[in-house]
Design a protein around this motif. Structure first.
Motif, PDB file in Angstrom:
ATOM      1  N   SER A 181      52.320  -1.654 -26.469  1.00 52.90           N
ATOM      2  CA  SER A 181      51.223  -1.028 -25.731  1.00 52.90           C
ATOM      3  C   SER A 181      49.909  -1.339 -26.427  1.00 52.90           C
ATOM      4  O   SER A 181      49.850  -1.372 -27.653  1.00 52.90           O
ATOM      5  CB  SER A 181      51.423   0.486 -25.678  1.00 52.90           C
ATOM      6  OG  SER A 181      52.608   0.773 -24.983  1.00 52.90           O
ATOM      7  N   PHE A 182      48.877  -1.530 -25.635  1.00 49.65           N
ATOM      8  CA  PHE A 182      47.593  -1.969 -26.180  1.00 49.65           C
ATOM      9  C   PHE A 182      46.519  -0.942 -25.845  1.00 49.65           C
ATOM     10  O   PHE A 182      46.310  -0.613 -24.684  1.00 49.65           O
ATOM     11  CB  PHE A 182      47.252  -3.362 -25.648  1.00 49.65           C
ATOM     12  CG  PHE A 182      48.279  -4.369 -26.089  1.00 49.65           C
ATOM     13  CD1 PHE A 182      48.094  -5.112 -27.236  1.00 49.65           C
ATOM     14  CD2 PHE A 182      49.485  -4.508 -25.404  1.00 49.65           C
ATOM     15  CE1 PHE A 182      49.073  -5.988 -27.688  1.00 49.65           C
ATOM     16  CE2 PHE A 182      50.468  -5.383 -25.842  1.00 49.65           C
ATOM     17  CZ  PHE A 182      50.261  -6.124 -26.992  1.00 49.65           C
ATOM     18  N   VAL A 183      45.882  -0.431 -26.903  1.00 54.70           N
ATOM     19  CA  VAL A 183      44.960   0.711 -26.729  1.00 54.70           C
ATOM     20  C   VAL A 183      43.639   0.442 -27.466  1.00 54.70           C
ATOM     21  O   VAL A 183      43.026   1.351 -27.984  1.00 54.70           O
ATOM     22  CB  VAL A 183      45.607   2.010 -27.261  1.00 54.70           C
ATOM     23  CG1 VAL A 183      46.832   2.373 -26.448  1.00 54.70           C
ATOM     24  CG2 VAL A 183      45.990   1.887 -28.734  1.00 54.70           C
ATOM     25  N   ILE A 184      43.229  -0.819 -27.484  1.00 54.17           N
ATOM     26  CA  ILE A 184      42.135  -1.194 -28.384  1.00 54.17           C
ATOM     27  C   ILE A 184      40.753  -0.718 -27.905  1.00 54.17           C
ATOM     28  O   ILE A 184      40.491  -0.644 -26.719  1.00 54.17           O
ATOM     29  CB  ILE A 184      42.159  -2.732 -28.571  1.00 54.17           C
ATOM     30  CG1 ILE A 184      41.310  -3.153 -29.755  1.00 54.17           C
ATOM     31  CG2 ILE A 184      41.725  -3.434 -27.291  1.00 54.17           C
ATOM     32  CD1 ILE A 184      41.601  -4.556 -30.219  1.00 54.17           C
TER      33      ILE A 184
ATOM     34  N   ILE B 290      41.193  -6.960 -24.150  1.00 53.70           N
ATOM     35  CA  ILE B 290      42.486  -6.272 -24.205  1.00 53.70           C
ATOM     36  C   ILE B 290      43.551  -6.983 -23.360  1.00 53.70           C
ATOM     37  O   ILE B 290      44.746  -6.916 -23.667  1.00 53.70           O
ATOM     38  CB  ILE B 290      42.313  -4.784 -23.770  1.00 53.70           C
ATOM     39  CG1 ILE B 290      43.595  -3.984 -24.026  1.00 53.70           C
ATOM     40  CG2 ILE B 290      41.885  -4.669 -22.307  1.00 53.70           C
ATOM     41  CD1 ILE B 290      43.423  -2.476 -23.865  1.00 53.70           C
ATOM     42  N   GLY B 291      43.103  -7.706 -22.318  1.00 57.74           N
ATOM     43  CA  GLY B 291      44.043  -8.372 -21.422  1.00 57.74           C
ATOM     44  C   GLY B 291      44.815  -9.493 -22.107  1.00 57.74           C
ATOM     45  O   GLY B 291      46.051  -9.517 -22.131  1.00 57.74           O
TER      46      GLY B 291
ATOM     47  N   ALA C 113      51.830  -3.225 -17.185  1.00 59.72           N
ATOM     48  CA  ALA C 113      51.544  -1.869 -16.705  1.00 59.72           C
ATOM     49  C   ALA C 113      50.193  -1.400 -17.224  1.00 59.72           C
ATOM     50  O   ALA C 113      49.904  -1.513 -18.419  1.00 59.72           O
ATOM     51  CB  ALA C 113      52.644  -0.915 -17.163  1.00 59.72           C
ATOM     52  N   PHE C 114      49.378  -0.912 -16.295  1.00 60.85           N
ATOM     53  CA  PHE C 114      48.046  -0.417 -16.653  1.00 60.85           C
ATOM     54  C   PHE C 114      47.991   1.106 -16.581  1.00 60.85           C
ATOM     55  O   PHE C 114      48.530   1.693 -15.640  1.00 60.85           O
ATOM     56  CB  PHE C 114      46.998  -0.913 -15.652  1.00 60.85           C
ATOM     57  CG  PHE C 114      46.825  -2.398 -15.608  1.00 60.85           C
ATOM     58  CD1 PHE C 114      46.181  -3.068 -16.632  1.00 60.85           C
ATOM     59  CD2 PHE C 114      47.291  -3.123 -14.516  1.00 60.85           C
ATOM     60  CE1 PHE C 114      45.996  -4.439 -16.575  1.00 60.85           C
ATOM     61  CE2 PHE C 114      47.113  -4.493 -14.453  1.00 60.85           C
ATOM     62  CZ  PHE C 114      46.470  -5.156 -15.478  1.00 60.85           C
ATOM     63  N   ILE C 115      47.323   1.725 -17.560  1.00 57.54           N
ATOM     64  CA  ILE C 115      46.897   3.118 -17.409  1.00 57.54           C
ATOM     65  C   ILE C 115      45.376   3.067 -17.508  1.00 57.54           C
ATOM     66  O   ILE C 115      44.821   2.725 -18.558  1.00 57.54           O
ATOM     67  CB  ILE C 115      47.514   4.024 -18.487  1.00 57.54           C
ATOM     68  CG1 ILE C 115      49.025   4.066 -18.303  1.00 57.54           C
ATOM     69  CG2 ILE C 115      46.918   5.433 -18.399  1.00 57.54           C
ATOM     70  CD1 ILE C 115      49.774   4.780 -19.395  1.00 57.54           C
ATOM     71  N   ILE C 116      44.739   3.336 -16.371  1.00 52.62           N
ATOM     72  CA  ILE C 116      43.293   3.145 -16.286  1.00 52.62           C
ATOM     73  C   ILE C 116      42.616   4.510 -16.234  1.00 52.62           C
ATOM     74  O   ILE C 116      43.057   5.409 -15.517  1.00 52.62           O
ATOM     75  CB  ILE C 116      42.923   2.333 -15.023  1.00 52.62           C
ATOM     76  CG1 ILE C 116      43.665   0.992 -15.019  1.00 52.62           C
ATOM     77  CG2 ILE C 116      41.424   2.110 -14.937  1.00 52.62           C
ATOM     78  CD1 ILE C 116      43.583   0.245 -13.691  1.00 52.62           C
ATOM     79  N   GLU C 117      41.543   4.644 -17.019  1.00 53.77           N
ATOM     80  CA  GLU C 117      40.751   5.878 -16.953  1.00 53.77           C
ATOM     81  C   GLU C 117      39.776   5.727 -15.789  1.00 53.77           C
ATOM     82  O   GLU C 117      39.120   4.686 -15.654  1.00 53.77           O
ATOM     83  CB  GLU C 117      39.985   6.058 -18.266  1.00 53.77           C
ATOM     84  CG  GLU C 117      39.203   7.330 -18.333  1.00 53.77           C
ATOM     85  CD  GLU C 117      38.336   7.422 -19.592  1.00 53.77           C
ATOM     86  OE1 GLU C 117      37.998   8.535 -19.985  1.00 53.77           O
ATOM     87  OE2 GLU C 117      38.001   6.366 -20.175  1.00 53.77           O
TER      88      GLU C 117
ATOM     89  N   PHE D  42      44.473   1.297 -20.893  1.00 51.16           N
ATOM     90  CA  PHE D  42      45.608   1.012 -21.775  1.00 51.16           C
ATOM     91  C   PHE D  42      46.524   0.050 -21.028  1.00 51.16           C
ATOM     92  O   PHE D  42      46.679   0.155 -19.808  1.00 51.16           O
ATOM     93  CB  PHE D  42      46.404   2.284 -22.096  1.00 51.16           C
ATOM     94  CG  PHE D  42      45.611   3.354 -22.792  1.00 51.16           C
ATOM     95  CD1 PHE D  42      44.627   3.044 -23.713  1.00 51.16           C
ATOM     96  CD2 PHE D  42      45.869   4.703 -22.545  1.00 51.16           C
ATOM     97  CE1 PHE D  42      43.902   4.040 -24.359  1.00 51.16           C
ATOM     98  CE2 PHE D  42      45.154   5.713 -23.183  1.00 51.16           C
ATOM     99  CZ  PHE D  42      44.162   5.383 -24.092  1.00 51.16           C
ATOM    100  N   ILE D  43      47.124  -0.874 -21.745  1.00 47.76           N
ATOM    101  CA  ILE D  43      48.037  -1.823 -21.100  1.00 47.76           C
ATOM    102  C   ILE D  43      49.368  -1.834 -21.849  1.00 47.76           C
ATOM    103  O   ILE D  43      49.391  -1.886 -23.083  1.00 47.76           O
ATOM    104  CB  ILE D  43      47.451  -3.262 -21.091  1.00 47.76           C
ATOM    105  CG1 ILE D  43      46.071  -3.266 -20.420  1.00 47.76           C
ATOM    106  CG2 ILE D  43      48.399  -4.231 -20.386  1.00 47.76           C
ATOM    107  CD1 ILE D  43      45.400  -4.626 -20.394  1.00 47.76           C
ATOM    108  N   ASN D  44      50.442  -1.790 -21.103  1.00 49.91           N
ATOM    109  CA  ASN D  44      51.757  -1.999 -21.713  1.00 49.91           C
ATOM    110  C   ASN D  44      52.354  -3.267 -21.120  1.00 49.91           C
ATOM    111  O   ASN D  44      52.303  -3.473 -19.908  1.00 49.91           O
ATOM    112  CB  ASN D  44      52.691  -0.816 -21.442  1.00 49.91           C
ATOM    113  CG  ASN D  44      54.099  -1.122 -21.909  1.00 49.91           C
ATOM    114  OD1 ASN D  44      54.901  -1.690 -21.175  1.00 49.91           O
ATOM    115  ND2 ASN D  44      54.408  -0.797 -23.151  1.00 49.91           N
TER     116      ASN D  44
END
Lengths: 364, 341
Positions: free
Chosen positions: B60-63, B73-74, B98-102, B145-147
């Motif tokens: 998971s990427f949370v930079i 981040i992509g 998978a994206f978690i977008i604010e 955030f991207i997983n």
């Protein structure tokens, strides 16, 4: 940045190491004042290259380590009451009596890690509805920037900025160490960067009173071995004087502009040192004129008092009476991830230096 | 792709609802960008054929910041996972996304990230075969955030395991360490400083493949020292197999600007994060050939032999300092903290 190559030069360093071996005939205890020097000695493996007779004693010059426990509790208290607390990075993992700043942040506190107190004034400007406090710890080295932040705030009419200050001074600590009944120090390496600000004048009286060599020394391997050589050379030839190994940075008179700013904002006061206790005239406090920038007064937190952890021998470490590995908790109950005291946390703390870099750990 | 035609300029909660807006977002951006036979079926998942043992790795990427010098981040989310699969001694084939977008993320930023993902996936030869998009309320994420999960076929000659490592085995790294962490730090709030240091994010799978093609099981281990840096990874390996690691400080490749930045910030490059760096442990008999092959490869021009495994000082990483002393390299505890003076 030449110092990365020139002052870490293998051949030049070896030459001084060899010279130290050649001239050493007796046992000498030399204290390096500054935690940055301690790390330089341990990280570069210099201790094991020195003759057995030359024993380096690690001094109290770690600002994080000597900051009293109650001050960390005060900063935590501010964080938990909605104040934005700005701090140097070193400070945030040091355990208070209940928690560290980092733990208070995890619970929702607004903690900012900054490299300069001036940035904290900017944070105050950007958040006029909040109170902003800079955790202003350190020796003479950081005092000018902390003082300047107060002057900046004053100039810009910023009223939501204040500092939680615990400034300490090197010369009174040296005298306290020399006056200790168990003291064994034969010579000092004075902290180069403190002297860059303050100059060297205030060390002459100590040289004369205690008849002890003081060598103003830098932080790179070559600086350190040269400083040690100069100290041993004085000791072996039974002389004692002040010498300046770090002349490329330190002037006799110091940094006059910086000293002026300190003078303007701070006045000398008694200070409590963590692990050592109260040393008269050993620190700075804000002058009356600037008391509105004193976070302890502003938030009425000066009464917070807490006892030290009884298992931590930080005081003996800071006075050079014990080495970190002589502590029964070292590397066992006290590790950087779960420190009992500040010397295990700070990048200038002697315990952290031994834990991270030292051969004492290799041998175990 | 022209973002003006979408009819929205920022992503909001509706885009994660699963309804019409979600469909629009996926059709306009995701499916048009990745456009492949698996994804185009628009199914809940994909069925793929693999020809060997399968290596799977997820990350998971949370930079912060999401755009930085040398990348965003992509591409990090693709390269990071591609490299993790490659480190297993496998050839990455497919990834999930998978994206978690604010809510509030600008569409232009999202499109720029998706385009980087596509470019990085193409460059490393992997297909995006399934994915997910969720949107969270403002303040409950950090922009995006991207997983990603990567799937790869084990290389037929690969025998990658820490258990294969013997005393005397050599340790190489493929280039300058600490670049990614310092590039990110130079753009963090409160720490900005001017530099031309860029993140080293890149794929390493082709170099890994070449090494396995040529040297097979004489390659004992690949490991990419991302978070925690080189020091922490070597310490972990030493502990896993109860051997010691002996390093020479002067042999560890650190670019001059990075070394200077580390000095200034009070950080040790041994603990600063990397993205395009990997450690290779090899049989000493092939040390020179491996060095030559790697130096000849685009992703390994600055390869260096930095040390070896030893039966002395088990579980410890010992480094000979530049002035000839010795020190241990302990694992990183928490984050590296900048010092006071």
């Amino acid at each position: 940045m030449k110092y990365l190559s020139e002052y870490r030069n293998l051949e030049a360093t070896k030459r001084y190491i060899n010279k130290i071996h050649e001239i050493t005939t007796k046992n000498w205890n030399i204290m390096e004042i500054c935690g940055g020097q301690t790390h330089g000695l341990v990280k570069n493996g210099i201790l094991e290259l020195l003759p057995d007779k030359v024993r380096m004693i690690h001094g109290p010059g770690c600002p994080v380590c000597v900051t009293p426990l109650n001050l960390i509790d005060k900063a935590v208290e501010l964080l938990e009451n909605g104040v934005i607390v700005c701090s140097f990075g070193d400070m945030i993992r040091v355990p208070g009596s209940k928690k560290s700043l980092l733990e208070a942040k995890a619970n929702g506190g607004d903690l900012r890690v900054l490299y300069s107190p001036i940035e904290a004034v900017t944070v105050a400007k950007q958040n006029p509805e909040k109170e902003v406090v800079f955790f202003a710890v350190g020796f003479e080295t950081t005092a000018p920037a902390n003082a300047l932040s107060v002057l900046h705030a004053e100039k810009e009419g910023i009223t939501n900025y204040s500092i939680l200050t615990s400034h300490v001074l090197v010369p009174p600590a040296m005298e306290a160490i020399l006056d200790d009944e168990f003291n064994t120090i034969n010579a000092f390496l004075a902290a180069g960067h403190v002297c860059a600000i303050m100059g060297t004048e205030e060390y002459y009286p100590i040289v004369d009173k205690y008849k002890i060599p003081i060598v103003v020394t830098g932080f790179e391997p070559l600086d350190l071995v040269q400083g040690i050589y100069i100290a041993v050379n004085q000791l072996e030839s039974k002389t004692y004087k002040l010498e300046n190994q770090y002349a490329r940075v330190v002037k006799e008179e110091g940094n006059i502009a910086a000293k002026k700013v300190i003078q303007q904002v701070f006045e000398v006061s008694d200070r409590e040192w963590r692990g050592i206790g109260l040393i008269p005239n050993s620190g700075y406090r804000l002058r009356k004129k600037y008391e509105q920038y004193d976070a302890e007064e502003k938030f009425n937190i000066s009464n917070i008092k807490v006892p030290e952890n009884a298992n931590c021998i930080a005081g003996e470490i800071l006075k050079g009476l014990k080495k970190p590995y002589e502590c029964s908790q070292f590397g066992k109950t006290c590790v950087p991830a779960n420190p009992l005291g500040a010397p295990m946390v700070s990048s200038e703390g002697a315990c952290a230096a031994y834990y991270h870099f030292s051969n004492h750990v290799i041998d175990q | 792709m022209d973002t003006k035609d979408f009819g929205f300029s920022t992503i909001h909660l509706g885009h994660g609802s699963g309804g019409e807006l979600t469909r629009k977002l996926l059709d306009n951006i995701i499916f048009t960008t990745f456009n492949n036979e698996y994804l185009n079926q628009k199914h809940d998942g994909s069925i793929v054929k693999m020809n060997s043992n399968i290596a799977i790795s997820t990350d998971s990427f949370v930079i912060t910041p999401i755009f930085f010098k040398g990348g965003n981040i992509g591409e990090l989310a693709v390269n990071g996972t591609v490299n993790d699969v490659a480190m297993c001694g496998a050839i990455p084939k497919y990834i999930s996304l998978a994206f978690i977008i604010e809510e509030g993320l600008k569409i232009e930023e999202f499109v720029a990230i998706v385009n980087s993902i596509k470019k990085a996936a193409d460059e490393s030869g992997v297909l995006v075969i399934t994915g997910d998009t969720k949107v969270v309320e403002r303040g409950k994420g950090d922009k995006i955030f991207i997983n990603t999960t990567g799937f790869g076929e084990q290389h037929p000659k690969a025998s990658i395991s820490v258990q294969n490592i013997q005393p005397g085995d050599k340790i190489l790294v493929n280039g300058y360490i600490a670049q990614h962490g310092i590039a990110i730090m130079s753009e963090r709030e409160g720490l900005q400083f001017e530099s031309t240091i860029t993140s080293d994010t890149t794929n390493l799978n082709f170099l890994v493949n070449d090494l396995l093609d040529t040297f097979g099981d004489k390659i004992k281990l690949f490991r990419d020292p991302t978070r925690g840096g080189l020091g922490t990874v070597l310490h972990e390996i030493a502990n896993d197999i109860s051997l010691g690691v002996y390093l020479k400080e002067n042999d560890i490749p650190v670019e001059k600007q990075v070394a200077a930045a580390c000095e200034m910030l009070g950080l040790d490059p041994m603990y600063v994060a990397n993205e395009g760096v990997f450690v290779v442990v090899v049989d000493p008999s092939i040390e020179n050939e491996v060095l030559a092959l790697m130096k000849n490869h685009e992703k390994g021009k600055n390869t260096a032999v930095i040390g070896e495994f030893t039966s002395e000082h088990p579980n410890k990483v010992v480094m000979q300092s530049s002035i000839g002393g010795k020190r241990i390299v302990s694992p990183l505890v928490g984050e590296q903290l900048p010092r006071i003076c």
